[in-house]
Design a protein around this motif. Sequence first.
Motif, PDB file in Angstrom:
ATOM      1  N   ALA A 109      88.603  79.438  75.630  1.00 27.51           N
ATOM      2  CA  ALA A 109      87.593  78.657  76.349  1.00 27.51           C
ATOM      3  C   ALA A 109      87.452  79.122  77.794  1.00 27.51           C
ATOM      4  CB  ALA A 109      87.955  77.176  76.301  1.00 27.51           C
ATOM      5  N   HIS A 110      88.572  79.489  78.402  1.00 28.46           N
ATOM      6  CA  HIS A 110      88.553  79.987  79.783  1.00 28.46           C
ATOM      7  C   HIS A 110      87.715  81.251  79.901  1.00 28.46           C
ATOM      8  CE1 HIS A 110      89.826  81.670  83.578  1.00 28.46           C
ATOM      9  NE2 HIS A 110      90.618  82.568  83.017  1.00 28.46           N
ATOM     10  N   HIS A 111      87.910  82.174  78.973  1.00 27.71           N
ATOM     11  CA  HIS A 111      87.229  83.471  79.077  1.00 27.71           C
ATOM     12  C   HIS A 111      85.793  83.440  78.566  1.00 27.71           C
ATOM     13  CE1 HIS A 111      90.562  85.908  80.549  1.00 27.71           C
ATOM     14  NE2 HIS A 111      91.356  85.237  79.753  1.00 27.71           N
ATOM     15  N   THR A 112      85.435  82.419  77.782  1.00 30.06           N
ATOM     16  CA  THR A 112      84.061  82.344  77.277  1.00 30.06           C
ATOM     17  C   THR A 112      83.266  81.200  77.909  1.00 30.06           C
ATOM     18  OG1 THR A 112      84.945  81.142  75.361  1.00 30.06           O
ATOM     19  CG2 THR A 112      84.449  83.455  75.052  1.00 30.06           C
ATOM     20  N   GLY A 113      83.890  80.442  78.790  1.00 31.65           N
ATOM     21  CA  GLY A 113      83.155  79.390  79.488  1.00 31.65           C
ATOM     22  C   GLY A 113      82.815  78.199  78.625  1.00 31.65           C
ATOM     23  N   VAL A 114      83.767  77.732  77.816  1.00 32.42           N
ATOM     24  CA  VAL A 114      83.544  76.569  76.950  1.00 32.42           C
ATOM     25  C   VAL A 114      84.192  75.343  77.592  1.00 32.42           C
ATOM     26  CG1 VAL A 114      83.980  75.555  74.683  1.00 32.42           C
ATOM     27  CG2 VAL A 114      83.447  77.993  74.885  1.00 32.42           C
ATOM     28  N   PRO A 115      83.442  74.245  77.782  1.00 38.25           N
ATOM     29  CA  PRO A 115      83.973  73.070  78.486  1.00 38.25           C
ATOM     30  C   PRO A 115      84.830  72.178  77.595  1.00 38.25           C
ATOM     31  CG  PRO A 115      81.674  72.702  77.928  1.00 38.25           C
ATOM     32  CD  PRO A 115      82.005  74.102  77.485  1.00 38.25           C
ATOM     33  N   ALA A 172      86.689  65.882  86.544  1.00 40.66           N
ATOM     34  CA  ALA A 172      87.154  66.777  85.487  1.00 40.66           C
ATOM     35  C   ALA A 172      85.993  67.255  84.623  1.00 40.66           C
ATOM     36  CB  ALA A 172      88.206  66.076  84.635  1.00 40.66           C
ATOM     37  N   VAL A 173      85.117  66.344  84.220  1.00 38.39           N
ATOM     38  CA  VAL A 173      83.980  66.745  83.387  1.00 38.39           C
ATOM     39  C   VAL A 173      83.040  67.662  84.170  1.00 38.39           C
ATOM     40  CG1 VAL A 173      81.989  65.931  82.078  1.00 38.39           C
ATOM     41  CG2 VAL A 173      84.150  64.689  81.942  1.00 38.39           C
ATOM     42  N   ALA A 174      82.817  67.344  85.435  1.00 36.34           N
ATOM     43  CA  ALA A 174      81.953  68.212  86.256  1.00 36.34           C
ATOM     44  C   ALA A 174      82.546  69.612  86.378  1.00 36.34           C
ATOM     45  CB  ALA A 174      81.762  67.604  87.646  1.00 36.34           C
ATOM     46  N   ALA A 175      83.873  69.690  86.532  1.00 32.63           N
ATOM     47  CA  ALA A 175      84.526  70.994  86.614  1.00 32.63           C
ATOM     48  C   ALA A 175      84.449  71.729  85.283  1.00 32.63           C
ATOM     49  CB  ALA A 175      85.984  70.835  87.042  1.00 32.63           C
ATOM     50  N   ALA A 176      84.625  70.994  84.167  1.00 32.34           N
ATOM     51  CA  ALA A 176      84.550  71.621  82.844  1.00 32.34           C
ATOM     52  C   ALA A 176      83.161  72.187  82.597  1.00 32.34           C
ATOM     53  CB  ALA A 176      84.913  70.607  81.758  1.00 32.34           C
ATOM     54  N   GLY A 182      78.917  76.928  88.437  1.00 30.50           N
ATOM     55  CA  GLY A 182      78.254  77.783  87.466  1.00 30.50           C
ATOM     56  C   GLY A 182      79.224  78.473  86.532  1.00 30.50           C
ATOM     57  N   SER A 183      80.483  78.031  86.510  1.00 32.31           N
ATOM     58  CA  SER A 183      81.520  78.663  85.698  1.00 32.31           C
ATOM     59  C   SER A 183      82.220  77.599  84.855  1.00 32.31           C
ATOM     60  CB  SER A 183      82.537  79.384  86.596  1.00 32.31           C
ATOM     61  OG  SER A 183      83.554  79.983  85.827  1.00 32.31           O
ATOM     62  N   PRO A 184      81.628  77.222  83.711  1.00 32.50           N
ATOM     63  CA  PRO A 184      82.258  76.198  82.870  1.00 32.50           C
ATOM     64  C   PRO A 184      83.549  76.704  82.243  1.00 32.50           C
ATOM     65  CG  PRO A 184      80.372  77.166  81.750  1.00 32.50           C
ATOM     66  CD  PRO A 184      80.376  77.715  83.145  1.00 32.50           C
ATOM     67  N   GLY A 185      84.351  75.764  81.747  1.00 34.15           N
ATOM     68  CA  GLY A 185      85.614  76.137  81.122  1.00 34.15           C
ATOM     69  C   GLY A 185      86.485  74.926  80.893  1.00 34.15           C
ATOM     70  N   PRO A 186      87.734  75.139  80.477  1.00 33.41           N
ATOM     71  CA  PRO A 186      88.617  74.011  80.162  1.00 33.41           C
ATOM     72  C   PRO A 186      89.180  73.352  81.408  1.00 33.41           C
ATOM     73  CG  PRO A 186      89.768  76.090  79.837  1.00 33.41           C
ATOM     74  CD  PRO A 186      88.342  76.442  80.186  1.00 33.41           C
ATOM     75  N   VAL A 322      75.856  94.683  87.285  1.00 34.03           N
ATOM     76  CA  VAL A 322      76.386  93.624  86.438  1.00 34.03           C
ATOM     77  C   VAL A 322      75.710  92.312  86.815  1.00 34.03           C
ATOM     78  CG1 VAL A 322      78.434  92.271  85.817  1.00 34.03           C
ATOM     79  CG2 VAL A 322      78.606  94.757  86.103  1.00 34.03           C
ATOM     80  N   VAL A 323      75.154  91.630  85.822  1.00 33.68           N
ATOM     81  CA  VAL A 323      74.583  90.297  86.020  1.00 33.68           C
ATOM     82  C   VAL A 323      75.619  89.287  85.557  1.00 33.68           C
ATOM     83  CG1 VAL A 323      72.744  88.706  85.397  1.00 33.68           C
ATOM     84  CG2 VAL A 323      72.236  91.144  85.703  1.00 33.68           C
ATOM     85  N   SER A 324      76.142  88.488  86.482  1.00 35.16           N
ATOM     86  CA  SER A 324      77.226  87.563  86.170  1.00 35.16           C
ATOM     87  C   SER A 324      76.988  86.233  86.875  1.00 35.16           C
ATOM     88  CB  SER A 324      78.568  88.151  86.605  1.00 35.16           C
ATOM     89  OG  SER A 324      79.631  87.286  86.273  1.00 35.16           O
ATOM     90  N   PRO A 325      76.359  85.267  86.184  1.00 37.13           N
ATOM     91  CA  PRO A 325      76.109  83.959  86.808  1.00 37.13           C
ATOM     92  C   PRO A 325      77.412  83.228  87.103  1.00 37.13           C
ATOM     93  CG  PRO A 325      74.792  84.275  84.814  1.00 37.13           C
ATOM     94  CD  PRO A 325      75.825  85.353  84.829  1.00 37.13           C
ATOM     95  N   GLY A 326      77.350  82.326  88.068  1.00 39.33           N
ATOM     96  CA  GLY A 326      78.487  81.463  88.339  1.00 39.33           C
ATOM     97  C   GLY A 326      79.485  82.053  89.309  1.00 39.33           C
ATOM     98  N   GLY A 327      80.524  81.245  89.565  1.00 40.44           N
ATOM     99  CA  GLY A 327      81.503  81.616  90.576  1.00 40.44           C
ATOM    100  C   GLY A 327      82.734  82.302  90.029  1.00 40.44           C
ATOM    101  N   GLY A 328      82.748  82.652  88.748  1.00 34.51           N
ATOM    102  CA  GLY A 328      83.913  83.300  88.170  1.00 34.51           C
ATOM    103  C   GLY A 328      83.908  84.799  88.385  1.00 34.51           C
ATOM    104  N   PRO A 329      84.976  85.465  87.926  1.00 31.27           N
ATOM    105  CA  PRO A 329      85.014  86.930  88.036  1.00 31.27           C
ATOM    106  C   PRO A 329      83.957  87.574  87.158  1.00 31.27           C
ATOM    107  CG  PRO A 329      86.837  86.125  86.691  1.00 31.27           C
ATOM    108  CD  PRO A 329      86.176  84.922  87.273  1.00 31.27           C
ATOM    109  N   TRP A 330      83.525  88.770  87.545  1.00 27.29           N
ATOM    110  CA  TRP A 330      82.489  89.461  86.786  1.00 27.29           C
ATOM    111  C   TRP A 330      83.136  90.487  85.853  1.00 27.29           C
ATOM    112  CZ3 TRP A 330      83.227  89.772  92.026  1.00 27.29           C
ATOM    113  CH2 TRP A 330      83.678  90.990  92.528  1.00 27.29           C
TER     114      TRP A 330
END
Length: 604
Positions: A109-115, A172-176, A182-186, A322-330
């Motif tokens: 979930a972390h690497h694929t952005g699943v909440p 917690a839900v907002a962070a997920a 822009g970087s959803p996850g667990p 590289v097109v990478s939305p959100g605040g996570g690593p690209w």
Amino acid sequence: MSAPDVPPSVRAARALVASLVAHGVRDVVLAPGSRSAPLAYAVAAAADAGLLRLHVRVDERTAGFLALGLSRGADRVEHPGGVTLPRPVALVTTSGTAVANLHPAVLEAHHTGVPLVVLAADRPHELRGTGANQTTDQVSMFGPAVRLVADVPAPDGRDGEVRDLLATAGRAVAAALGVRTGSPGPVHLNLAFREPLVPPADLDPAASGLPEVYPAGWRRTTVVPAVTSAPDLPLPPARTVVVAGDGAGAVARELAEARGWPLLAEPSSGARSGPASVIAPSLVLAADEVAAGLEHVVVVGRATLTRPVQQLLARPDVAVTVVSPGGGPWPDAARTAGSVLPGVPATWLATHSSGGTDGTGVDRPWLERWRAASAAAARVVGQVLSDDAAPTGPSVARAVAAASTPHDVLVVGSSNPARDLDVVLGVDDPVGGVDARVRVVANRGLAGIDGTVSTAIGVALAGSGRRTRALVGDLTFLHDVGGLLRGPGEPSVDLQVVVVNDDGGSIFAGLEPGALGEGSAPGAATFERVFATPHGADLAHLCAGYGVEHRLVPDVASLREALASPSRGVQVLEVRVARDARRRDGAALAERVGHAVRETLGSR
């Protein structure tokens, strides 16, 4: 019954579940346990009240991947500002190793952005570090794989504790969902509970989890999504290709078609369709001539499936965006990215005019060259993978792809099946462009075989009437065969699981160890034992033990018939294929495609 008569643990759990419902959680997966009893009673009552769906699984690893599939299979939800976000799914476990068994699903979930919202019950703070039963350091269990972790003290009835818990749940839900990043996850809520852990016998169960548990004056915080627009930048040069990796979405196709750029899209990209899409891209790239003169690559999503694409991205003479939305690593495994954008610039999506090289920089012969190579590859693959021949991994994948419609969902295993699908997807589509036949879901975050059956069941449960199939190898199936276990009170699900059974791990035949394991080579015996790992398992008996229908399919023609008439419930279609020819057949197909592509380009 007055609030003071309700144990603090029960009162807090009821408020927490009500808050999760208010924040959009509609599915909760629960694995049974004692310390998590307050949460179990709360989610069961909320399910009885019709506020959410409850799914109970006895294996926490299975539960984790079921939750992952439920989120990935659900329709996205519109939030303020017109932004659509994925559906969050909650997980409930007891303490100790139960939490640790969620780690593979949390990593995916972390690497694929699943909440995923992990609700892990724990011992109160005074018992930690004392050797108390089922007690370990849960707070740091998931490390950097979670977007937020909160260690919530055991409720004791103090004033304001429910309000504090509701605020924590909202964050917690907002962070997920990645609302602000822009970087959803667990996320991980570590919830300590003291006894008593169960509601009083005279407490009305229907009240549990309902809005009346909110404190007076409480209001849910509305978090408006942060939207970052890509700046207007100069167009890349005309000789550009678009690489669409896992989760790229339709924007990759839109960009390719707007600019007249070839599209190299992985099956799970969500972009493998349209007139710019290249069939069998890994095989087409094996002919160096097709990419001669390439100047630029635009990467959308996480492209990890094939080595030819990675080699393309590593070319020192090619610029990479590289097109990478959100605040996570690209994603940039080749370390060649020259620029990283939060989105595709709107000017890049403006439709070009027709003709050759025009004022917008479109080079039509460039696209036509790739389309000709794609058509040549499709012809060869279609000829080689005949229904009359003995079934192989690619021919099974072709039959599954051909049976799918644009309304279906296909969950594909991350080993050979994903690569086979990459070769065949689009081969049977109409001339003039790849048809968007099926939505493909794959656990490509870490590309593991963990939990694939459970993920597929979750996707099917969330499918809203869509036909769902899974295409997996035998080891992937055996690795998560426990995912077939479903109690009689659990929601029913319709799912066809196609198992390509070669009695082992043929994926390694195409990797470095495969060269040492061929025929009578000195390393053949070692390869067979430590890489190929034959198992001899009887899948029919395993399915019978779980009460799941099993059908042994002898050939591709019979498979096509079975795919056209699925039964209700979970159905396993087993197709046995030879493993010893995997490396040889793959090399021969690549050689034939390469020859056809070179011949086609040479005649232009």
